[in-house]
Design an enzyme around this catalytic site. Structure first.
Site, PDB file in Angstrom:
ATOM      1  N   GLY A  46       9.556   5.410 -12.214  1.00  0.00           N
ATOM      2  CA  GLY A  46       8.314   5.211 -11.473  1.00  0.00           C
ATOM      3  C   GLY A  46       7.979   3.744 -11.319  1.00  0.00           C
ATOM      4  O   GLY A  46       8.503   2.916 -12.054  1.00  0.00           O
ATOM      5  N   PRO A  48       6.079   0.041 -11.356  1.00  0.00           N
ATOM      6  CA  PRO A  48       5.470  -0.678 -12.479  1.00  0.00           C
ATOM      7  C   PRO A  48       4.018  -0.282 -12.675  1.00  0.00           C
ATOM      8  O   PRO A  48       3.308  -0.035 -11.701  1.00  0.00           O
ATOM      9  CB  PRO A  48       5.544  -2.150 -12.055  1.00  0.00           C
ATOM     10  CG  PRO A  48       6.545  -2.222 -10.973  1.00  0.00           C
ATOM     11  CD  PRO A  48       6.611  -0.876 -10.341  1.00  0.00           C
ATOM     12  N   GLY A  49       3.615  -0.182 -13.909  1.00  0.00           N
ATOM     13  CA  GLY A  49       2.209   0.065 -14.213  1.00  0.00           C
ATOM     14  C   GLY A  49       1.784   1.516 -14.158  1.00  0.00           C
ATOM     15  O   GLY A  49       0.612   1.828 -14.272  1.00  0.00           O
ATOM     16  N   GLY A  51       2.591   3.832 -16.267  1.00  0.00           N
ATOM     17  CA  GLY A  51       2.369   4.417 -17.588  1.00  0.00           C
ATOM     18  C   GLY A  51       3.593   5.037 -18.236  1.00  0.00           C
ATOM     19  O   GLY A  51       3.472   5.983 -19.013  1.00  0.00           O
ATOM     20  N   LYS A  52       4.767   4.497 -17.945  1.00  0.00           N
ATOM     21  CA  LYS A  52       5.995   5.050 -18.523  1.00  0.00           C
ATOM     22  C   LYS A  52       6.030   4.878 -20.039  1.00  0.00           C
ATOM     23  O   LYS A  52       6.330   5.825 -20.773  1.00  0.00           O
ATOM     24  CB  LYS A  52       7.224   4.387 -17.871  1.00  0.00           C
ATOM     25  CG  LYS A  52       7.298   4.652 -16.363  1.00  0.00           C
ATOM     26  CD  LYS A  52       8.550   4.079 -15.736  1.00  0.00           C
ATOM     27  CE  LYS A  52       8.520   2.583 -15.555  1.00  0.00           C
ATOM     28  NZ  LYS A  52       7.594   2.131 -14.503  1.00  0.00           N
ATOM     29  N   GLU A 270      -8.382 -15.077  12.241  1.00  0.00           N
ATOM     30  CA  GLU A 270      -8.872 -13.860  11.569  1.00  0.00           C
ATOM     31  C   GLU A 270      -9.642 -12.956  12.536  1.00  0.00           C
ATOM     32  O   GLU A 270      -9.511 -11.726  12.485  1.00  0.00           O
ATOM     33  CB  GLU A 270      -9.770 -14.204  10.373  1.00  0.00           C
ATOM     34  CG  GLU A 270      -9.133 -15.100   9.308  1.00  0.00           C
ATOM     35  CD  GLU A 270      -7.775 -14.631   8.832  1.00  0.00           C
ATOM     36  OE1 GLU A 270      -7.462 -13.429   8.954  1.00  0.00           O
ATOM     37  OE2 GLU A 270      -6.994 -15.470   8.356  1.00  0.00           O
ATOM     38  N   ASP A 344       2.134 -13.326   8.220  1.00  0.00           N
ATOM     39  CA  ASP A 344       2.016 -12.246   9.209  1.00  0.00           C
ATOM     40  C   ASP A 344       3.376 -11.969   9.853  1.00  0.00           C
ATOM     41  O   ASP A 344       3.789 -10.817   9.982  1.00  0.00           O
ATOM     42  CB  ASP A 344       1.037 -12.638  10.325  1.00  0.00           C
ATOM     43  CG  ASP A 344      -0.395 -12.770   9.828  1.00  0.00           C
ATOM     44  OD1 ASP A 344      -0.704 -12.186   8.778  1.00  0.00           O
ATOM     45  OD2 ASP A 344      -1.190 -13.443  10.501  1.00  0.00           O
TER      46      ASP A 344
HETATM   47  C1  NHX Z   1       0.090 -23.702   3.940  1.00  0.00           C
HETATM   48  N1  NHX Z   1      -1.350 -21.797   3.990  1.00  0.00           N
HETATM   49  O1  NHX Z   1       0.920 -23.053   3.363  1.00  0.00           O
HETATM   50  C2  NHX Z   1      -1.317 -23.220   4.029  1.00  0.00           C
HETATM   51  C3  NHX Z   1      -2.119 -23.747   2.880  1.00  0.00           C
HETATM   52  C4  NHX Z   1      -4.689 -18.835   9.892  1.00  0.00           C
HETATM   53  C5  NHX Z   1      -4.260 -20.292   8.006  1.00  0.00           C
HETATM   54  N2  NHX Z   1       0.376 -24.864   4.487  1.00  0.00           N
HETATM   55  O2  NHX Z   1      -2.458 -14.677   8.113  1.00  0.00           O
HETATM   56  O3  NHX Z   1      -3.507 -18.577   4.975  1.00  0.00           O
HETATM   57  O4  NHX Z   1      -0.750 -21.497   6.097  1.00  0.00           O
HETATM   58  O5  NHX Z   1      -4.740 -13.502   8.483  1.00  0.00           O
HETATM   59  C6  NHX Z   1       0.234 -13.892   0.946  1.00  0.00           C
HETATM   60  C7  NHX Z   1      -0.894 -13.908   1.774  1.00  0.00           C
HETATM   61  C8  NHX Z   1       1.729 -18.000   2.886  1.00  0.00           C
HETATM   62  C9  NHX Z   1       1.176 -14.894   1.026  1.00  0.00           C
HETATM   63  C10 NHX Z   1      -1.065 -14.960   2.652  1.00  0.00           C
HETATM   64  C11 NHX Z   1       1.922 -16.979   2.000  1.00  0.00           C
HETATM   65  C12 NHX Z   1      -0.303 -17.020   3.604  1.00  0.00           C
HETATM   66  C13 NHX Z   1      -3.235 -16.013   6.341  1.00  0.00           C
HETATM   67  C14 NHX Z   1       0.488 -19.201   4.601  1.00  0.00           C
HETATM   68  C15 NHX Z   1      -4.285 -17.823   7.678  1.00  0.00           C
HETATM   69  N3  NHX Z   1      -4.511 -14.385   7.523  1.00  0.00           N
HETATM   70  N4  NHX Z   1      -1.480 -18.796   5.846  1.00  0.00           N
HETATM   71  C16 NHX Z   1      -3.349 -14.974   7.396  1.00  0.00           C
HETATM   72  C17 NHX Z   1      -2.714 -18.316   5.855  1.00  0.00           C
HETATM   73  C18 NHX Z   1      -1.015 -21.056   5.048  1.00  0.00           C
HETATM   74  C19 NHX Z   1       0.631 -18.043   3.695  1.00  0.00           C
HETATM   75  C20 NHX Z   1       0.994 -15.948   1.914  1.00  0.00           C
HETATM   76  C21 NHX Z   1      -0.121 -15.987   2.718  1.00  0.00           C
HETATM   77  C22 NHX Z   1      -3.973 -18.958   8.599  1.00  0.00           C
HETATM   78  C23 NHX Z   1      -3.043 -17.380   6.962  1.00  0.00           C
HETATM   79  C24 NHX Z   1      -0.941 -19.584   4.781  1.00  0.00           C
HETATM   80 ZN    ZN Z   2      -3.031 -13.664   9.794  1.00  0.00          ZN
END
Ligand code: NHX
Ligand code: ZN
Length: 488
Positions: A46, A48-49, A51-52, A270, A344
């Site tokens: 299963g 992670p987390g 409860g194994k 966003e 994204d």
């Molecule tokens: C950078 N961060 O890396 C800067 C600080 C419009 C700015 N130079 O898509 O924050 O560009 O809708 C998990 C979640 C990398 C892992 C988000 C790894 C985001 C987030 C890059 C907004 N919202 N991008 C988004 C964002 C960035 C990044 C991640 C992550 C954007 C975007 C990070």
């Molecule tokens: Zn985004």
């Protein structure tokens, strides 16, 4: 500390299955009298987390036998011969204390199929440990009263020798808890917490789809810490919601310096996600949108995903389109795109590849799946170079089409999009109410959406009840706390 089944919340099916093992340990004669052989081992499989380890301990607790344990990861980077001798010692010790349970956690660390992936690293030590384990399992008498339980996240990567008859020949699957089970788990972990009466366990369970038991334990503790930090006398609903946000998204970084132009880019990005997802019938329902940096992200649209076992192509495409809505909005509004969409695009690309090459969701490839649950092709791909080119082209076309669709949705709703982005710049956080005000009610059937609306109705009813008895500041505060939550 002794653990019993009553300490294990949820996992009802798994408990029934391990009950049998408890019975083997308690009443071996019942089985051996008829000539049956008692199984030597069972695999607990299963995520992670789930409860194994807890379940394994509970088996020992219920049967009232000693519990010996060892973790597969202890054997990573070990000196020559140490792994094998540890296994030998463990079995010797266990046999002298029979009946008993031996628990091997993370067995994949030693039991990964031989000759796969790591075949060139010459991981002899791990192989020696595995061989010793197999030898020990074969060496002791079936009815000696020692039962070995082993835990893994993925059974399919284990060496098939481990699963042969007379070894780990049965598997018990543990799954992530559903909403009812999460409620039970919350019940267990909030038992010793000082909570306000506004905290409703069933509401918390609904707000945490995809959480494991360990995640829920984490939420409860985090909520207590957040409340304490704010010098509260009891933990209220908002503390729990903040804890959920923190566990999904990481720490909020209120002090991060972001320029005005960057803030605009983030807000329009966003707002793009929010607009597209609001207007597409099958996209996940939106909870809130923020431009307050948290964890790695500078801004995020938060959804409450519907809990479902299968997903349709329409749902996947609408989600893909919403995920592309961020960059699409940047392009439409500024004529420029930014690196911000990295995460994204990574998700969209992976999803498109899976749809085309695993789920048979592209017309050009058709109902073929190149998914491989057995992981044993080695280095050759099960398709020709020509097919590889077709997959690439289909993946590209799929993402391209959804990107164009996202831009189309946004172009047709520029007024709402702008209003949303500007509100976001002003307030930094907006909730689904604001979207409803701008775009109208969301169409489409969605259980998660219903749950959100239901929670809102409830909240409103409580607010009006409060307003009659309590000073209005409370009602005001509750208004701000309205339906905050999860999953970016
Ligand atoms: C950078 N961060 O890396 C800067 C600080 C419009 C700015 N130079 O898509 O924050 O560009 O809708 C998990 C979640 C990398 C892992 C988000 C790894 C985001 C987030 C890059 C907004 N919202 N991008 C988004 C964002 C960035 C990044 C991640 C992550 C954007 C975007 C990070
Ligand atoms: Zn985004």
């Amino acid at each position: 500390m002794k653990v019993n089944f009553k300490d294990v919340a949820g996992l009802e099916e798994a408990k029934v299955e391990v009950m049998e093992i408890v019975d083997f340990l308690k009443n071996p004669d019942k089985y051996t009298k008829l000539g049956g052989k008692i199984p030597k081992g069972a695999l607990l499989v299963g995520p992670p987390g789930t409860g194994k380890t807890l379940l394994a301990k509970a088996v020992a607790g219920e049967a009232d036998v000693p519990f010996f344990s060892l973790s597969g990861s202890d054997f990573v980077e070990m000196f020559v011969g140490v792994g094998a001798s540890r296994v030998r010692d463990l079995f010797r010790q266990a046999k002298s204390k029979a009946p008993c349970i031996i628990f091997i956690d993370e067995i994949d660390a030693i039991g990964r199929a031989r000759g796969k992936s790591n075949s060139f690293s010459g991981n002899d030590e791990r192989e020696n440990t595995l061989n010793q384990l197999l030898t020990e399992m074969d060496g002791f008498d079936t009815n000696s009263g020692v039962i070995i339980l082993a835990a893994t996240n993925r059974a399919e990567i284990l060496d098939s020798a481990l699963m042969r008859a007379g070894r780990f020949d049965r598997q018990i699957h543990l799954e992530l808890p559903d909403v009812k089970e999460r409620e039970e788990i919350f019940q267990v972990h909030t038992k010793n917490l000082k909570m306000a009466s506004s905290v409703k366990i069933d509401f918390l369970a609904k707000q945490t789809p995809g959480f494991s038991g360990a995640d829920i334990a984490n939420v409860c503790n985090e909520a207590a810490l957040i409340a304490a930090r704010n010098d509260k006398k009891e933990i209220d609903k908002q503390d729990f919601l903040d804890a959920v946000d923190r566990i999904i998204g990481g720490l909020e970084k209120k002090n991060k310096i972001i320029s005005e132009t960057e803030k605009r880019t983030i807000a329009y990005h966003e707002a793009g996600h929010a607009t597209v997802s609001w207007l597409l019938e099958y996209a996940n329902p939106l909870l809130k949108v923020t431009i307050i940096p948290r964890g790695k992200a500078l801004g995020a649209a938060w959804y409450l995903p519907e809990e479902r076992s299968i997903t349709t192509k329409e749902q996947l495409l609408d989600e893909m389109c919403s995920t592309l809505g961020g960059r699409a909005s940047e392009e439409i509004n500024f004529g420029k795109v930014s690196t911000g969409a990295l995460n994204d695009l990574e998700r969209v690309t992976k999803q498109a590849i899976a749809m085309v090459s695993f789920y048979g969701m592209s017309s050009d490839i058709g109902n073929l799946s190149y998914y491989n649950s057995t992981d044993d092709y080695g280095f050759t791909k099960p398709y020709s170079d020509k097919t590889a080119e077709k997959i690439d082209a289909d993946v590209k076309a799929m993402v391209e089409e959804q990107y164009e669709r996202a831009k189309e949705v946004l172009r047709n709703n520029m007024e709402g999009l702008t209003q949303l982005a500007e509100t976001l710049l002003e307030k930094e956080v907006i909730f689904s109410d604001d979207l409803e005000r701008i775009f109208g009610k969301r169409k489409g059937e969605n259980k998660a959406l219903d749950a959100i609306n239901e929670a809102k109705e409830q909240e409103k009813a409580e607010q009006t009840a409060d307003a009659e008895t309590a000073p209005s500041t409370d009602a005001q505060e509750a208004e701000n706390q309205n339906n905050e939550n999860s999953e970016s």
